[in-house]
Design an enzyme around this catalytic site. Structure first.
Site, PDB file in Angstrom:
ATOM      1  N   ASP A 263      23.074  35.933  66.464  1.00  0.00           N
ATOM      2  CA  ASP A 263      23.689  36.850  67.425  1.00  0.00           C
ATOM      3  C   ASP A 263      22.774  37.010  68.633  1.00  0.00           C
ATOM      4  O   ASP A 263      21.691  37.602  68.537  1.00  0.00           O
ATOM      5  CB  ASP A 263      23.944  38.208  66.760  1.00  0.00           C
ATOM      6  CG  ASP A 263      24.793  39.101  67.644  1.00  0.00           C
ATOM      7  OD1 ASP A 263      24.386  39.336  68.807  1.00  0.00           O
ATOM      8  OD2 ASP A 263      25.856  39.547  67.200  1.00  0.00           O
TER       9      ASP A 263
ATOM     10  N   ARG B 196      37.444  43.201  72.496  1.00  0.00           N
ATOM     11  CA  ARG B 196      38.556  42.524  71.837  1.00  0.00           C
ATOM     12  C   ARG B 196      39.323  43.526  70.976  1.00  0.00           C
ATOM     13  O   ARG B 196      38.743  44.155  70.094  1.00  0.00           O
ATOM     14  CB  ARG B 196      38.029  41.384  70.967  1.00  0.00           C
ATOM     15  CG  ARG B 196      39.116  40.398  70.618  1.00  0.00           C
ATOM     16  CD  ARG B 196      38.491  39.090  70.253  1.00  0.00           C
ATOM     17  NE  ARG B 196      38.003  39.145  68.882  1.00  0.00           N
ATOM     18  CZ  ARG B 196      38.260  38.205  67.984  1.00  0.00           C
ATOM     19  NH1 ARG B 196      38.973  37.163  68.319  1.00  0.00           N
ATOM     20  NH2 ARG B 196      37.774  38.299  66.773  1.00  0.00           N
TER      21      ARG B 196
ATOM     22  N   ASP C 203      21.936  40.752  69.516  1.00  0.00           N
ATOM     23  CA  ASP C 203      20.992  41.356  68.564  1.00  0.00           C
ATOM     24  C   ASP C 203      19.579  40.784  68.750  1.00  0.00           C
ATOM     25  O   ASP C 203      18.593  41.511  68.689  1.00  0.00           O
ATOM     26  CB  ASP C 203      21.447  41.122  67.124  1.00  0.00           C
ATOM     27  CG  ASP C 203      22.562  42.064  66.716  1.00  0.00           C
ATOM     28  OD1 ASP C 203      22.797  43.049  67.436  1.00  0.00           O
ATOM     29  OD2 ASP C 203      23.203  41.798  65.682  1.00  0.00           O
TER      30      ASP C 203
ATOM     31  N   THR D 252      45.465  43.059  68.247  1.00  0.00           N
ATOM     32  CA  THR D 252      46.119  41.956  68.967  1.00  0.00           C
ATOM     33  C   THR D 252      45.175  40.764  69.163  1.00  0.00           C
ATOM     34  O   THR D 252      45.629  39.666  69.504  1.00  0.00           O
ATOM     35  CB  THR D 252      46.563  42.418  70.369  1.00  0.00           C
ATOM     36  OG1 THR D 252      45.373  42.766  71.116  1.00  0.00           O
ATOM     37  CG2 THR D 252      47.466  43.632  70.298  1.00  0.00           C
TER      38      THR D 252
END
Ligand code: URA
Length: 209
Positions: free
Chosen positions: A200, A104, A203, A108
């Site tokens: 996560d 990502r 993780d 933007t």
């Protein structure tokens, strides 16, 4: 909810997802659960695959059985989707695994493709896009757009926990893509984590948290 969203109601899935969420579940057990849940969800997601007749000789008599007619591609979303591949592969060992790398752009906020070695012509007729966490839906939506441009006719998303925001984004962009998910949670927090979620997923699988 949308007609193309299929939350699992299988007791084994619900039980295993609860263990997966538990803060005390260690990475080894976490990876095992990801594999098992992925296999169960893939079983549900592939119930409409096409078959063709195949002659087979049993020890007692010849008969006509069935053979899968479709070539399956697995497309894990990096990095957390990687752990789902092994579980699905147990069920369909001849499936091809294709990697599409997206990140990502922080400016933007749009997904940028950094890895894509898909050949010109599609080699599979159905793709299962794998990501345990459907959070904003950005990566799943962009990956499915790449697969559509590649020419894949049948695409399904298989995930473990979805946020309403991600489900809406994916559904609005690709309404014909079925979403197979173990649980739909409450919302995203301000950092883009699913609540209550499981933390996560990358993780927790790779021991990097
Ligand atoms: N990715 C994760 O691993 N967890 C979340 O809650 C959201 C995205």
């Amino acid at each position: 909810m949308y007609p193309n969203v299929f939350p699992s109601s299988h007791p084994l899935v619900l039980h295993k997802v609860t263990l997966l969420r538990d803060i005390d579940t260690e990475p080894k057990k976490f990876r095992e659960l990801i594999r098992e849940i992925s296999a169960l969800l893939a079983y549900e997601a592939t119930s409409d695959l096409l078959t063709m007749p195949r002659d087979v000789e049993t020890p007692l008599a010849p008969m006509v059985g069935a053979e899968l007619r479709e070539k399956i591609g697995l497309v894990p979303i990096l990095r957390a989707g990687l752990g789902m591949v092994e579980g699905v592969w147990e069920l369909m060992p001849t499936a091809e695994v294709w990697h599409i790398g997206l990140y990502r752009d922080e400016r933007t906020l749009k997904p940028v493709e950094y890895y894509n070695k898909l050949p010109i012509e599609p080699t599979v007729s159905v793709c299962l896009v794998l990501d345990p966490m459907l959070a904003t839906g950005g990566s799943a939506t962009a990956t499915i757009s790449v697969l559509k441009r590649w020419g894949v006719k049948k695409i399904k998303f298989v995930g473990i926990i979805g946020a309403p925001e991600g489900i809406r984004t994916l559904h609005d962009t690709h309404p014909e893509v079925p979403i197979h998910i173990a649980a739909v949670d409450v919302k995203l927090n301000e950092r883009g984590y699913i609540l209550p979620g499981l933390g996560d997923a990358g993780d927790r699988q790779f021991g990097t948290g």
